[in-house]
Every structure is written in structure tokens, then in C-alpha cells.
Design an enzyme around this catalytic site. Sequence first.
Site, PDB file in Angstrom:
ATOM      1  N   ARG A  62       0.819  -1.219   0.000  1.00  0.00           N
ATOM      2  CA  ARG A  62       0.000   0.000   0.000  1.00  0.00           C
ATOM      3  C   ARG A  62       0.850   1.264   0.000  1.00  0.00           C
ATOM      4  O   ARG A  62       0.379   2.339  -0.378  1.00  0.00           O
ATOM      5  CB  ARG A  62      -1.003  -0.026   1.153  1.00  0.00           C
ATOM      6  CG  ARG A  62      -2.105  -1.061   0.931  1.00  0.00           C
ATOM      7  CD  ARG A  62      -2.974  -1.244   2.155  1.00  0.00           C
ATOM      8  NE  ARG A  62      -2.243  -1.744   3.287  1.00  0.00           N
ATOM      9  CZ  ARG A  62      -1.936  -3.033   3.477  1.00  0.00           C
ATOM     10  NH1 ARG A  62      -2.347  -3.940   2.626  1.00  0.00           N
ATOM     11  NH2 ARG A  62      -1.230  -3.417   4.521  1.00  0.00           N
ATOM     12  N   GLU A  99       5.225  -9.339  13.576  1.00  0.00           N
ATOM     13  CA  GLU A  99       4.569  -9.529  14.871  1.00  0.00           C
ATOM     14  C   GLU A  99       4.787 -10.952  15.377  1.00  0.00           C
ATOM     15  O   GLU A  99       5.021 -11.166  16.548  1.00  0.00           O
ATOM     16  CB  GLU A  99       3.081  -9.181  14.772  1.00  0.00           C
ATOM     17  CG  GLU A  99       2.843  -7.783  15.307  1.00  0.00           C
ATOM     18  CD  GLU A  99       1.438  -7.290  15.079  1.00  0.00           C
ATOM     19  OE1 GLU A  99       1.040  -7.208  13.900  1.00  0.00           O
ATOM     20  OE2 GLU A  99       0.769  -6.977  16.068  1.00  0.00           O
TER      21      GLU A  99
HETATM   22  P1  AMP Z   1       4.813  -3.001  11.163  1.00  0.00           P
HETATM   23  O1  AMP Z   1       6.023  -3.579  10.510  1.00  0.00           O
HETATM   24  O2  AMP Z   1       4.350  -3.795  12.343  1.00  0.00           O
HETATM   25  O3  AMP Z   1       4.983  -1.526  11.477  1.00  0.00           O
HETATM   26  O4  AMP Z   1       3.633  -3.152  10.125  1.00  0.00           O
HETATM   27  C1  AMP Z   1       3.516  -2.231   9.102  1.00  0.00           C
HETATM   28  C2  AMP Z   1       3.118  -2.868   7.794  1.00  0.00           C
HETATM   29  O5  AMP Z   1       2.094  -3.835   7.953  1.00  0.00           O
HETATM   30  C3  AMP Z   1       2.569  -1.814   6.868  1.00  0.00           C
HETATM   31  O6  AMP Z   1       3.020  -2.097   5.560  1.00  0.00           O
HETATM   32  C4  AMP Z   1       1.069  -1.932   7.006  1.00  0.00           C
HETATM   33  O7  AMP Z   1       0.437  -1.782   5.775  1.00  0.00           O
HETATM   34  C5  AMP Z   1       0.840  -3.335   7.577  1.00  0.00           C
HETATM   35  N1  AMP Z   1      -0.006  -3.336   8.789  1.00  0.00           N
HETATM   36  C6  AMP Z   1       0.378  -3.750  10.036  1.00  0.00           C
HETATM   37  N2  AMP Z   1      -0.627  -3.686  10.906  1.00  0.00           N
HETATM   38  C7  AMP Z   1      -1.686  -3.211  10.221  1.00  0.00           C
HETATM   39  C8  AMP Z   1      -3.045  -2.894  10.588  1.00  0.00           C
HETATM   40  N3  AMP Z   1      -3.516  -3.057  11.826  1.00  0.00           N
HETATM   41  N4  AMP Z   1      -3.857  -2.398   9.620  1.00  0.00           N
HETATM   42  C9  AMP Z   1      -3.394  -2.221   8.357  1.00  0.00           C
HETATM   43  N5  AMP Z   1      -2.147  -2.493   7.967  1.00  0.00           N
HETATM   44  C10 AMP Z   1      -1.291  -2.995   8.879  1.00  0.00           C
END
Ligand code: AMP
Length: 175
Positions: A62, A99
Site C-alpha cells: 500500500r 509480529e
Molecule cells: P509493522 O512492521 O508492524 O509496522 O507493520 C507495518 C506494515 O504492515 C505496513 O506495511 C502496514 O500496511 C501493515 N499493517 C500492520 N498492521 C496493520 C493494521 N492493523 N492495519 C493495516 N495495515 C497494517
Amino acid sequence: MASLAQARSLIREVPDFPQPGIVFKDITPVLGDAAALQAVLDAMEERLRRRGFQRILAIESRGFFFGGALADRLKIGLSPVRKLGKLPYKTDRVEYALEYGKGTLEAHVDAVHPGEKVAIVDDLLATGGTAWGAAQLVQKQQGEVGAFLFVVELTFLKGRERIAGAGPVESLIVF
Ligand code: AMP
């Protein structure tokens, strides 16, 4: 004229996607609303312009929507960061924490030129693992992370704390 508040109200929460316990923030209704999309892009452009950025690094998938539009608005180059196995040419790779478990991000070896000031763009900051991985790739290619810019930040996951050491962190809509 739509505002960021209107864009915020369009973000749709999808419980238990892509797995149980995750509340997914679906930004596709923002993309689908011309005025809201323009409000978001205007705000992102405002954050980046006149700061001497030379490249946008957009994170799969995205991040590509926003990164692509911003590269056009700022008249600078665009490079993708993708998950393992999607890019056709020689790549640099970095392992990053998800995660649950680990993933691998890649950028083409010539994605960033040495000394370039780069803005890392994605739709959403959650735990910061993905953005941290993208920053590692910029540093590996001797670029400078001049900003991380997100449409949405989930503050309770503390991603900002995780990546702040790698560059300034900015977001438009906070939950
Ligand atoms: P992070 O690495 O945990 O910061 O996750 C960020 C990436 O995962 C981004 O590319 C987001 O598009 C996607 N992402 C993680 N959690 C969500 C969420 N709750 N809603 C939408 N996209 C998420």
C-alpha cells in the site's frame, strides 16, 4: 474540499484480518474518494517539499499508492522495497521482525544512490519492523533517511520508538 478528518472517518476497521486478534485499518475507502485522497496527498506533499528529498522509497504494497503519487508531485525518483522474491534484478536484503516471526525485505542494489536523501513512505506504522527494515536497506546503500512518512500511525504499538533512531518519523492520522 475534504480534510484529513474526513479521510480519517473513511478508514475502515476490519476485525480479525489477516489473522485473529488484528484489527486491520483498511485505507481503500480513502483511495476511492477523490477529495479524501487529495487531502492525504496534499498533506504528505506538504510534509516533504522544500526539504531536499531526492528519492521516495515506497514499501510494498500500500506504500506504493502514496509513494508513487508523491514522487510525481515532488518530481523525484521512486524505488520499491518488496518482500522476498518479487524484485527481478540483484538485490540487497534485510531480515526484519514481524509480529510473529521474521520476514525478509529486498531493494534492488541500485535503489538508492550513495548520499541521497530518501523519504521512506508507507500507509501505516504499526510495530515499526517493516519501516526499520527499509531504513536498514537505505543505510546499506549509503543513503540518508531524511524522513519516515505514514498516512496512519497506531501509537499503542510504539513503532515510532523503534524507528526514531534511524530518522525523523511523521504521520498524518493517529489512532
Ligand atoms: P509493522 O512492521 O508492524 O509496522 O507493520 C507495518 C506494515 O504492515 C505496513 O506495511 C502496514 O500496511 C501493515 N499493517 C500492520 N498492521 C496493520 C493494521 N492493523 N492495519 C493495516 N495495515 C497494517
